[in-house]
Design a protein around this motif. Structure first.
Motif, PDB file in Angstrom:
ATOM      1  N   SER A  39      21.956  -0.341  28.611  1.00 15.65           N
ATOM      2  CA  SER A  39      22.695   0.452  27.630  1.00 15.65           C
ATOM      3  C   SER A  39      23.746   1.295  28.332  1.00 15.65           C
ATOM      4  CB  SER A  39      21.732   1.337  26.850  1.00 15.65           C
ATOM      5  OG  SER A  39      21.162   2.305  27.681  1.00 15.65           O
ATOM      6  N   LYS A  40      24.819   1.628  27.617  1.00 12.51           N
ATOM      7  CA  LYS A  40      25.915   2.395  28.205  1.00 12.51           C
ATOM      8  C   LYS A  40      25.614   3.883  28.190  1.00 12.51           C
ATOM      9  CE  LYS A  40      30.296   0.012  27.920  1.00 12.51           C
ATOM     10  NZ  LYS A  40      31.665   0.138  27.473  1.00 12.51           N
ATOM     11  N   LYS A  41      25.884   4.542  29.309  1.00  8.39           N
ATOM     12  CA  LYS A  41      25.723   5.990  29.421  1.00  8.39           C
ATOM     13  C   LYS A  41      26.959   6.547  30.116  1.00  8.39           C
ATOM     14  CE  LYS A  41      21.470   5.961  27.958  1.00  8.39           C
ATOM     15  NZ  LYS A  41      21.383   6.058  26.528  1.00  8.39           N
ATOM     16  N   GLN A  42      27.301   7.780  29.782  1.00  7.62           N
ATOM     17  CA  GLN A  42      28.435   8.424  30.444  1.00  7.62           C
ATOM     18  C   GLN A  42      28.000   8.937  31.814  1.00  7.62           C
ATOM     19  OE1 GLN A  42      30.514  11.241  28.053  1.00  7.62           O
ATOM     20  NE2 GLN A  42      32.005  11.676  29.620  1.00  7.62           N
ATOM     21  N   VAL A  43      28.852   8.705  32.808  1.00 16.16           N
ATOM     22  CA  VAL A  43      28.567   9.096  34.191  1.00 16.16           C
ATOM     23  C   VAL A  43      29.124  10.490  34.454  1.00 16.16           C
ATOM     24  CG1 VAL A  43      29.191   8.534  36.571  1.00 16.16           C
ATOM     25  CG2 VAL A  43      28.501   6.725  35.033  1.00 16.16           C
ATOM     26  N   HIS A  44      28.378  11.279  35.240  1.00 15.38           N
ATOM     27  CA  HIS A  44      28.825  12.608  35.654  1.00 15.38           C
ATOM     28  C   HIS A  44      28.882  12.643  37.180  1.00 15.38           C
ATOM     29  CE1 HIS A  44      28.387  14.680  31.747  1.00 15.38           C
ATOM     30  NE2 HIS A  44      27.573  13.677  31.525  1.00 15.38           N
ATOM     31  N   ASP A  45      29.706  13.500  37.725  1.00 13.54           N
ATOM     32  CA  ASP A  45      29.763  13.722  39.181  1.00 13.54           C
ATOM     33  C   ASP A  45      29.978  12.430  39.964  1.00 13.54           C
ATOM     34  OD1 ASP A  45      29.148  16.374  38.594  1.00 13.54           O
ATOM     35  OD2 ASP A  45      27.005  16.051  38.847  1.00 13.54           O
ATOM     36  N   LEU A  46      30.918  11.608  39.536  1.00 12.63           N
ATOM     37  CA  LEU A  46      31.201  10.359  40.244  1.00 12.63           C
ATOM     38  C   LEU A  46      31.880  10.654  41.568  1.00 12.63           C
ATOM     39  CD1 LEU A  46      31.284   7.238  40.187  1.00 12.63           C
ATOM     40  CD2 LEU A  46      33.520   7.440  39.095  1.00 12.63           C
ATOM     41  N   SER A  47      31.358  10.064  42.645  1.00 13.27           N
ATOM     42  CA  SER A  47      31.972  10.190  43.959  1.00 13.27           C
ATOM     43  C   SER A  47      31.809   8.862  44.688  1.00 13.27           C
ATOM     44  CB  SER A  47      31.293  11.305  44.768  1.00 13.27           C
ATOM     45  OG  SER A  47      29.998  10.878  45.175  1.00 13.27           O
ATOM     46  N   LEU A  48      32.326   8.798  45.916  1.00 13.12           N
ATOM     47  CA  LEU A  48      32.155   7.566  46.690  1.00 13.12           C
ATOM     48  C   LEU A  48      30.697   7.359  47.078  1.00 13.12           C
ATOM     49  CD1 LEU A  48      35.207   7.246  49.079  1.00 13.12           C
ATOM     50  CD2 LEU A  48      34.505   5.716  47.255  1.00 13.12           C
ATOM     51  N   GLY A  49      29.917   8.440  47.049  1.00 15.98           N
ATOM     52  CA  GLY A  49      28.516   8.342  47.424  1.00 15.98           C
ATOM     53  C   GLY A  49      27.624   7.880  46.293  1.00 15.98           C
ATOM     54  N   GLY A  50      28.018   8.188  45.044  1.00 20.22           N
ATOM     55  CA  GLY A  50      27.177   7.820  43.916  1.00 20.22           C
ATOM     56  C   GLY A  50      27.585   8.541  42.650  1.00 20.22           C
ATOM     57  N   PHE A  51      26.623   8.738  41.740  1.00 28.27           N
ATOM     58  CA  PHE A  51      26.914   9.376  40.460  1.00 28.27           C
ATOM     59  C   PHE A  51      25.628   9.926  39.866  1.00 28.27           C
ATOM     60  CE2 PHE A  51      25.854   4.985  39.558  1.00 28.27           C
ATOM     61  CZ  PHE A  51      25.023   5.073  38.450  1.00 28.27           C
ATOM     62  N   ALA A  52      25.777  10.680  38.793  1.00 29.03           N
ATOM     63  CA  ALA A  52      24.620  11.200  38.070  1.00 29.03           C
ATOM     64  C   ALA A  52      24.734  10.854  36.595  1.00 29.03           C
ATOM     65  CB  ALA A  52      24.528  12.713  38.249  1.00 29.03           C
ATOM     66  N   LEU A  53      23.584  10.742  35.946  1.00 35.40           N
ATOM     67  CA  LEU A  53      23.512  10.598  34.495  1.00 35.40           C
ATOM     68  C   LEU A  53      22.852  11.857  33.956  1.00 35.40           C
ATOM     69  CD1 LEU A  53      22.080   6.977  34.076  1.00 35.40           C
ATOM     70  CD2 LEU A  53      24.454   7.693  33.875  1.00 35.40           C
ATOM     71  N   ILE A  54      23.392  12.382  32.864  1.00 35.50           N
ATOM     72  CA  ILE A  54      22.760  13.518  32.205  1.00 35.50           C
ATOM     73  C   ILE A  54      22.364  13.047  30.818  1.00 35.50           C
ATOM     74  CG2 ILE A  54      23.082  15.852  31.307  1.00 35.50           C
ATOM     75  CD1 ILE A  54      24.830  16.425  33.723  1.00 35.50           C
ATOM     76  N   LEU A  55      21.067  13.104  30.550  1.00 38.31           N
ATOM     77  CA  LEU A  55      20.523  12.558  29.312  1.00 38.31           C
ATOM     78  C   LEU A  55      19.827  13.642  28.504  1.00 38.31           C
ATOM     79  CD1 LEU A  55      18.840   9.471  30.986  1.00 38.31           C
ATOM     80  CD2 LEU A  55      21.040   9.512  29.855  1.00 38.31           C
ATOM     81  N   PRO A  56      19.925  13.571  27.183  1.00 37.09           N
ATOM     82  CA  PRO A  56      19.213  14.544  26.354  1.00 37.09           C
ATOM     83  C   PRO A  56      17.698  14.377  26.500  1.00 37.09           C
ATOM     84  CG  PRO A  56      20.324  12.909  24.975  1.00 37.09           C
ATOM     85  CD  PRO A  56      20.709  12.624  26.396  1.00 37.09           C
ATOM     86  N   ARG A  57      16.979  15.435  26.220  1.00 37.69           N
ATOM     87  CA  ARG A  57      15.528  15.441  26.381  1.00 37.69           C
ATOM     88  C   ARG A  57      14.844  14.337  25.565  1.00 37.69           C
ATOM     89  NH1 ARG A  57      12.156  19.032  28.459  1.00 37.69           N
ATOM     90  NH2 ARG A  57      13.638  20.728  28.567  1.00 37.69           N
ATOM     91  N   ASN A  58      15.399  14.007  24.392  1.00 31.48           N
ATOM     92  CA  ASN A  58      14.741  13.022  23.523  1.00 31.48           C
ATOM     93  C   ASN A  58      14.858  11.589  24.047  1.00 31.48           C
ATOM     94  OD1 ASN A  58      17.402  12.568  22.965  1.00 31.48           O
ATOM     95  ND2 ASN A  58      17.258  12.907  20.760  1.00 31.48           N
ATOM     96  N   GLU A  59      15.691  11.356  25.052  1.00 27.09           N
ATOM     97  CA  GLU A  59      15.766  10.023  25.653  1.00 27.09           C
ATOM     98  C   GLU A  59      14.747   9.966  26.776  1.00 27.09           C
ATOM     99  OE1 GLU A  59      19.405   8.014  26.484  1.00 27.09           O
ATOM    100  OE2 GLU A  59      20.500   9.258  25.066  1.00 27.09           O
ATOM    101  N   LYS A  60      13.653   9.345  26.493  1.00 25.11           N
ATOM    102  CA  LYS A  60      12.536   9.304  27.449  1.00 25.11           C
ATOM    103  C   LYS A  60      12.798   8.229  28.507  1.00 25.11           C
ATOM    104  CE  LYS A  60       9.824  12.387  25.534  1.00 25.11           C
ATOM    105  NZ  LYS A  60      10.001  13.726  26.000  1.00 25.11           N
ATOM    106  N   ILE A  61      13.624   8.572  29.472  1.00 28.70           N
ATOM    107  CA  ILE A  61      13.888   7.653  30.570  1.00 28.70           C
ATOM    108  C   ILE A  61      13.325   8.303  31.832  1.00 28.70           C
ATOM    109  CG2 ILE A  61      15.644   6.543  31.993  1.00 28.70           C
ATOM    110  CD1 ILE A  61      17.405   6.360  29.524  1.00 28.70           C
TER     111      ILE A  61
END
Length: 102
Positions: free
Chosen positions: A1-23
């Motif tokens: 599934s598609k998610k918006q990426v945060h803090d993209l850099s050459l090293g990697g990235f982060a995902l920020i998900l709402p609490r109700n998404e149990k991942i």
């Protein structure tokens, strides 16, 4: 599934998900078929989870009920995609400095 990426850099990235998404992703979990889309270009990469933390309520305006921040590091990417990503990040960095300096 598609998610918006945060803090993209050459090293990697982060995902920020709402609490109700149990991942739940444990540190060290590898994903060998990850695709990130940057300005319309699909970049195939391998990633590994480096941190998975809970975000408290009201820490982020966009997540009043809290959520999860999952950070990944790139473990493999083609040379061409890495160069493209470096170029995009450099341009974004320059634009951000210009906006702050205006």
């Amino acid at each position: 599934s598609k998610k918006q990426v945060h803090d993209l850099s050459l090293g990697g990235f982060a995902l920020i998900l709402p609490r109700n998404e149990k991942i739940s992703v444990k540190k060290g979990t590898a994903f060998n078929e990850c695709v990130i889309e940057v300005n319309g270009r699909k970049i195939k990469t391998k990633v590994e989870c480096v941190t998975s933390i809970t975000i408290d309520r009201y820490k982020l305006e966009s997540l009043p009920y809290g959520g999860h921040k999952i950070s990944f590091r790139f473990t493999a990417m083609s040379k061409e995609d890495r160069e493209y990503l470096a170029e995009v990040i450099t341009i974004e960095s320059i634009l951000n400095k210009q906006l702050k300096g205006a």
